[in-house]
Design a protein around this motif. Structure first.
Motif, PDB file in Angstrom:
ATOM      1  N   MET A  79       0.859  -1.177   0.000  1.00  0.00           N
ATOM      2  CA  MET A  79       0.000   0.000   0.000  1.00  0.00           C
ATOM      3  C   MET A  79       0.900   1.233   0.000  1.00  0.00           C
ATOM      4  SD  MET A  79      -3.086  -1.343   0.176  1.00  0.00           S
ATOM      5  CE  MET A  79      -4.249  -0.157   0.854  1.00  0.00           C
ATOM      6  N   THR A  86      -2.655   8.020  -4.935  1.00  0.00           N
ATOM      7  CA  THR A  86      -3.526   7.143  -5.717  1.00  0.00           C
ATOM      8  C   THR A  86      -2.754   6.566  -6.894  1.00  0.00           C
ATOM      9  OG1 THR A  86      -4.292   8.978  -7.108  1.00  0.00           O
ATOM     10  CG2 THR A  86      -5.578   8.490  -5.111  1.00  0.00           C
ATOM     11  N   ALA A 106      -6.981  -4.192  -9.066  1.00  0.00           N
ATOM     12  CA  ALA A 106      -7.551  -3.166  -8.178  1.00  0.00           C
ATOM     13  C   ALA A 106      -8.911  -2.704  -8.700  1.00  0.00           C
ATOM     14  CB  ALA A 106      -6.587  -1.989  -8.049  1.00  0.00           C
ATOM     15  N   MET A 111     -11.557  -5.116  -7.887  1.00  0.00           N
ATOM     16  CA  MET A 111     -11.963  -5.003  -6.485  1.00  0.00           C
ATOM     17  C   MET A 111     -12.710  -3.702  -6.206  1.00  0.00           C
ATOM     18  SD  MET A 111     -10.873  -7.750  -4.805  1.00  0.00           S
ATOM     19  CE  MET A 111     -10.677  -7.272  -3.088  1.00  0.00           C
ATOM     20  N   MET A 159     -11.362  -0.700  -6.435  1.00  0.00           N
ATOM     21  CA  MET A 159     -10.422   0.141  -5.688  1.00  0.00           C
ATOM     22  C   MET A 159      -9.457   0.842  -6.641  1.00  0.00           C
ATOM     23  SD  MET A 159     -11.343  -0.603  -2.527  1.00  0.00           S
ATOM     24  CE  MET A 159      -9.974  -0.092  -1.491  1.00  0.00           C
ATOM     25  N   GLN A 160      -9.969   1.409  -7.717  1.00  0.00           N
ATOM     26  CA  GLN A 160      -9.118   1.994  -8.737  1.00  0.00           C
ATOM     27  C   GLN A 160      -8.243   3.136  -8.221  1.00  0.00           C
ATOM     28  OE1 GLN A 160     -12.386   1.323  -8.959  1.00  0.00           O
ATOM     29  NE2 GLN A 160     -13.075   1.074 -11.077  1.00  0.00           N
ATOM     30  N   GLU A 161      -8.712   3.859  -7.231  1.00  0.00           N
ATOM     31  CA  GLU A 161      -8.009   5.070  -6.802  1.00  0.00           C
ATOM     32  C   GLU A 161      -7.045   4.846  -5.648  1.00  0.00           C
ATOM     33  OE1 GLU A 161      -8.247   7.783  -8.597  1.00  0.00           O
ATOM     34  OE2 GLU A 161      -9.574   6.629  -9.886  1.00  0.00           O
ATOM     35  N   ILE A 162      -6.900   3.623  -5.198  1.00  0.00           N
ATOM     36  CA  ILE A 162      -6.029   3.363  -4.055  1.00  0.00           C
ATOM     37  C   ILE A 162      -4.563   3.448  -4.487  1.00  0.00           C
ATOM     38  CG2 ILE A 162      -5.766   0.851  -4.280  1.00  0.00           C
ATOM     39  CD1 ILE A 162      -6.502   0.834  -1.183  1.00  0.00           C
ATOM     40  N   LEU A 197      -5.798  -6.184  -1.067  1.00  0.00           N
ATOM     41  CA  LEU A 197      -6.989  -5.343  -0.964  1.00  0.00           C
ATOM     42  C   LEU A 197      -8.108  -6.051  -0.214  1.00  0.00           C
ATOM     43  CD1 LEU A 197      -6.946  -3.735  -4.518  1.00  0.00           C
ATOM     44  CD2 LEU A 197      -6.180  -2.734  -2.360  1.00  0.00           C
ATOM     45  N   CYS A 247      -8.788  -3.976   3.163  1.00  0.00           N
ATOM     46  CA  CYS A 247      -9.999  -3.178   2.953  1.00  0.00           C
ATOM     47  C   CYS A 247     -11.276  -3.963   3.265  1.00  0.00           C
ATOM     48  CB  CYS A 247     -10.045  -2.668   1.513  1.00  0.00           C
ATOM     49  SG  CYS A 247      -8.605  -1.688   1.041  1.00  0.00           S
ATOM     50  N   LYS A 262     -12.622  -6.390   1.677  1.00  0.00           N
ATOM     51  CA  LYS A 262     -13.405  -6.643   0.467  1.00  0.00           C
ATOM     52  C   LYS A 262     -13.415  -8.143   0.164  1.00  0.00           C
ATOM     53  CE  LYS A 262     -14.211  -2.501  -1.695  1.00  0.00           C
ATOM     54  NZ  LYS A 262     -15.328  -2.142  -2.593  1.00  0.00           N
TER      55      LYS A 262
END
Length: 287
Positions: free
Chosen positions: A43, A47, A71, A74, A76-79, A107, A111, A113
Motif C-alpha cells: 500500500m 492514488t 484493483a 476489487m 479500488m481503482q483510486e487506491i 486489498l 480493505c 473486500k
C-alpha cells in the motif's frame, strides 16, 4: 496487520497440454511450485500504481497493468499501490499474475473486500488463480482446478531468463499437438529429492518445443543449466523464456547460479528455494 504482500515466482515443474475447449482455452495438467524469489506489492500514499525495482523499466503502470486491473476488479481503482519489480516481464514464471494475485489478497485483507468470482479472476489470466492460492499444487482445467500436493522434499532451483520475451498466445498457436497425455491420476509420495527429480524427468513441458522454435536461445539456456554440476533436471517454465535447473542442495544451486551469471552476464539468473509447505486447506476453485 502488514500493508504489503509478496508475489512469489511461480514455476511449472511440469506442464502437460491435454486438450482445448470449444471456446479456445487450453486444458492443462501442471505441477506448480512457488519460490522465495519474487516481487513485492505494498500500500502507498496517494492514488494509482507506482513501480520501481530492477525489472521496472518498460513496465507501464497504466490501465493494462495486471495490478491496476486487479484493483479495478476489487472496485479500488483510486487506491495507492507500490510494486517493487524483481522478476522479468513476460517470462513464464507468473510475474504479472503473481502481482495481480498479490493485489487481490492485499486489498481483500486490508480493505475488508470479498474476492471477485473465480470467472472474473480467470479473466485476468489463467495463472492468477494458482498465484492467488500461492502454494504448491497440481493445476488442471484452464487453471482453475487446484489440488494440494503432499509435502515436497527439499528443492533448490536456478532460474535463468535470457532476456527475451515470448508471446504466450503465439507459443500455443505453434503447439503441434493439443491432446497430450496428462500426468498420472494419483501422484506419488516422493521420498526424497532424487526420487522427486527422477519422477519429474518422466514428465514434460509441452510448450517447450514451440517456445524453442520461436526463441532458439532457450535451447542454449537449457544446455548451460544441464551442464552445471549436480543439476538433476533442466526445463522451461510456463510458456518461457525462463528455464530452471533443479538441484538437491542450496550450495549446488548457488554455485551453479554464480557460474551461469559469470559466463552470461546479460542473462537474468537467480538461485532460490521453494517456499515451505503449507498444510492449510486448498480450496478447489471452480468457475
Amino acid at each position: 496487520m502488514t500493508t504489503g504482500e509478496d508475489a512469489p515466482a511461480k514455476v511449472n515443474l511440469s506442464l502437460h497440454v491435454t486438450g482445448r475447449r470449444a471456446d479456445g482455452y487450453h486444458l492443462l495438467d501442471s505441477l506448480v511450485v512457488f519460490t522465495s524469489a519474487g516481487d513485492r506489492l505494498d500500500m502507498a500514499a496517494g492514488t494509482g500504481l507506482r513501480i520501481s525495482g530492477p525489472e521496472a523499466s518498460g513496465l507501464s503502470a497504466g490501465p493494462d497493468n495486471l495490478v491496476t486491473r486487479a484493483a479495478a476488479l476489487m472496485g479500488m481503482q483510486e487506491i495507492g499501490l507500490h510494486l517493487s519489480k524483481a522478476l522479468p516481464v513476460a517470462s513464464g514464471i507468473g510475474g504479472g499474475s503473481a502481482d495481480a494475485a498479490a493485489a487481490l489478497r492485499l486489498l481483500a485483507r486490508t480493505c475488508g473486500k470479498p474476492l471477485p468470482p473465480m470467472a472474473d479472476i480467470l479473466a485476468l489470466g489463467a495463472d492468477v488463480p494458482v498465484c492467488l492460492a500461492g502454494r504448491h499444487c497440481r493445476m488442471q482445467g484452464i487453471g482453475e482446478v487446484l489440488d494440494p500436493l503432499p509435502p515436497l522434499p527439499p528443492v533448490w532451483l536456478v532460474l535463468v531468463n535470457p532476456r527475451v520475451q515470448i508471446s504466450t498466445p503465439q507459443v500455443f498457436r505453434t503447439l503441434p499437438c493439443r491432446d497430450n497425455a496428462p500426468m498420472q491420476a494419483t501422484l506419488p509420495q516422493w521420498r526424497d529429492t532424487p526420487a522427486f527429480a527422477a519422477w519429474l524427468r518422466d514428465q514434460r513441458n509441452d510448450l517447450e518445443s514451440p517456445a524453442r522454435a520461436l526463441a532458439p536461445v532457450i535451447s542454449q539456456v537449457l544446455r548451460v543449466l544441464a551442464a552445471q554440476p549436480e543439476c538433476a533436471l533442466a526445463r522451461m517454465s510456463g510458456s518461457g523464456a525462463t528455464c530452471f535447473g533443479f538441484f538437491a542442495t542450496e550450495m549446488a544451486a548457488s554455485l551453479a547460479a554464480q557460474a551461469v551469471q559469470a559466463s552470461h552476464p546479460d542473462w537474468w539468473v537467480r538461485a532460490t528455494g521453494i517456499l515451505p509447505h503449507r498444510s492449510d486447506q486448498l480450496t478447489r476453485a471452480t468457475t
